[in-house]
Enzyme design. Sequence first.
Site, short mmCIF file in Angstrom:
data_model
loop_
_atom_site.label_atom_id
_atom_site.label_comp_id
_atom_site.label_asym_id
_atom_site.label_seq_id
_atom_site.Cartn_x
_atom_site.Cartn_y
_atom_site.Cartn_z
N SER A 207 39.36 41.21 30.80
CA SER A 207 39.84 40.03 30.90
C SER A 207 41.30 39.91 30.50
CB SER A 207 38.72 39.13 30.36
OG SER A 207 38.59 38.12 30.72
N HIS B 9 31.98 38.21 36.31
CA HIS B 9 33.04 38.46 35.21
C HIS B 9 32.38 38.66 34.02
CE1 HIS B 9 36.86 37.99 33.48
NE2 HIS B 9 36.28 37.45 32.58
N ASP C 18 33.82 36.82 40.58
CA ASP C 18 34.83 36.54 39.43
C ASP C 18 35.93 35.68 39.89
OD1 ASP C 18 36.46 36.62 37.33
OD2 ASP C 18 36.48 38.91 37.14
#
Length: 403
Positions: A192, A373, A343
Site C-alpha cells: 500500500s 485491499h 481495490d
Amino acid sequence: MRSTGALVLLSVCALTAYYIYSPVPDNIEQRWKLMVTDCFFRSLSHLADFTELLGLADYMDVMMFITLLEKVVPLSDERVKVVEERFDGVEVVVYEPRKNRGTGEMRRAIIYLHGGGWCLGSSKMGPYDLLSRQMVTELNAVVVSVEYRLAPPYHFPVPFEDVYRVVKYFLQSAVLDRYKVDPERVAVSGDSAGGNLAAAVTQQLQLDPNLHVKLKAQALIYPVLQALDLKTPSYQQNQHMPILPRTLMVRFWSEYFTRDKSFLTAMLTNSHNSAESFALLKFVNWSVFLPEPYRQMYNYSALSISTDKTSSSLVDPRASPLLVPDTVLRQLPKTYILTCEYDVLRDDGMMYVTRLRLAGVDVTHEHYAEGFHGTLMFTLWPTEFEIAHRMTDNYLLWLKKNL
Ligand SMILES: *[C@@H]1O[C@H](CO)[C@@H](O)[C@H](O)[C@H]1NC(C)=O
Ligand SMILES: *[C@@H]1O[C@H](CO)[C@@H](O)[C@H](O)[C@H]1NC(C)=O
C-alpha cells in the site's frame, strides 16, 4: 410484553445486520467475516469523523487506534534475533536469522515498508512482525522494517526521506558486512503506502550517482502510485469496497500533502490538478495503460485544470512514482507487483506493470481476482483470511526465486 421484547430484539438484529452488511462481491471468500471486519473499520471511521467534527481529536488520531490495537513488542526467539535501533537517526526494527551466523554464508536482505496511507500503521503491528519473521526463516534474509515518521505531523516528503536515509545507510558496504548481507541480493518491498515508498525509493536510488550498490529487486504489494487521477476505473468500481473506500484513500493523499482541508474537497471531486500536473496526465492515462478487460464500461474523460486548490507535491515523482518518463523506468531492477481486483488502487499497479514492461523491465504481475485491499495484513486471529496466507506464500516464493 414478550412480543414487544421480541419485536425490539428483532429490530436491533435487523439494524445490526443492516449496519454490518456491505455489498461484498460473491467471489470474495469468507464474505461475512470480511463484512464484520469492515464494520469495525467503518464504525471507527464514523467515530473519527464525529470526534473531528466536535473538535475533540483529529480523524487520524482516532484511526490510529487500529495500529495501537495490533501493536506488539518485537522479541527475539530461538530462530530470529530482533533488535530495535536507529539507522541514520530513523527508527528501524532489524530481524536476523540466528542460524549460520558463524559460517561465512552471505544472506539476502529486504528493506520492508509498512502500509497505512502514510498516516497510520507501524512495523511493530502483529501481521508485519509475523511477515518479517517469515522472511527471515524462509529466505535466510535480514529484514529491516522501517518505522518512518507519519503524517499529519510529518507531511511529504518526510516519510519518503526517512526511508531514503535508511536505505542509503544500509547499502554502505560496512553496514552490509556487519549483517553479513550479500550486496547483490538486497530488495526493497512494501504494501500500500509502503509500496509507494518502495517504488519511489527504488527510482530515486537509480538516479543517485554516488551510490554503488544497486538493488536486486523491488516487490510492490497493492502500491499507491499516483495522485493525479482519483477516478480510474478501479477507483470508480471499488469506491465503497471494504477496508479502503475511495474517500479514505483520498483522505490519505490529502493528509500526506497538507493540512488544508479544501485540498481534500478538490481531490474528492478529482478537480485538484494544476497546469503543471495536467501536463503529466499522459503518464497515468488509463485508457492507454490499462489492459482492455479492466477498462470495462468506463469512458475516459479529460480532467480539468484547477487554479486554486492544488499542491506542488502533486507533480513530485517521490510521491507519485508513475510520473517519471520511460528513461527512468528503464533502469529499474526486477519487479514484482501484486494487485487485487476489489481495490481502488488496482489500476495504479496495473498501469505501472504496463509502463515498466514497455520500458523493458522484468516484471512479475500477480493479480488476485478475489483479492481486496489490505489482504496481506489479515494473517492473524481474529481477522485471519485464507487468501492472506496464499498471498504471503506466493510473495515469499517470488522472493525466494528472484532475490
Ligand atoms: C489519453 O488517451 C486517449 C486515447 O486513448 C487520448 O484521447 C487522450 O487525449 C489521452 N489523454 C491524455 C491526458 O494524455
Ligand atoms: C460510455 O460511452 C458510451 C458511448 O458513448 C455510452 O453509451 C456509455 O453509456 C458510456 N458509459 C458510461 C459509464 O458513461
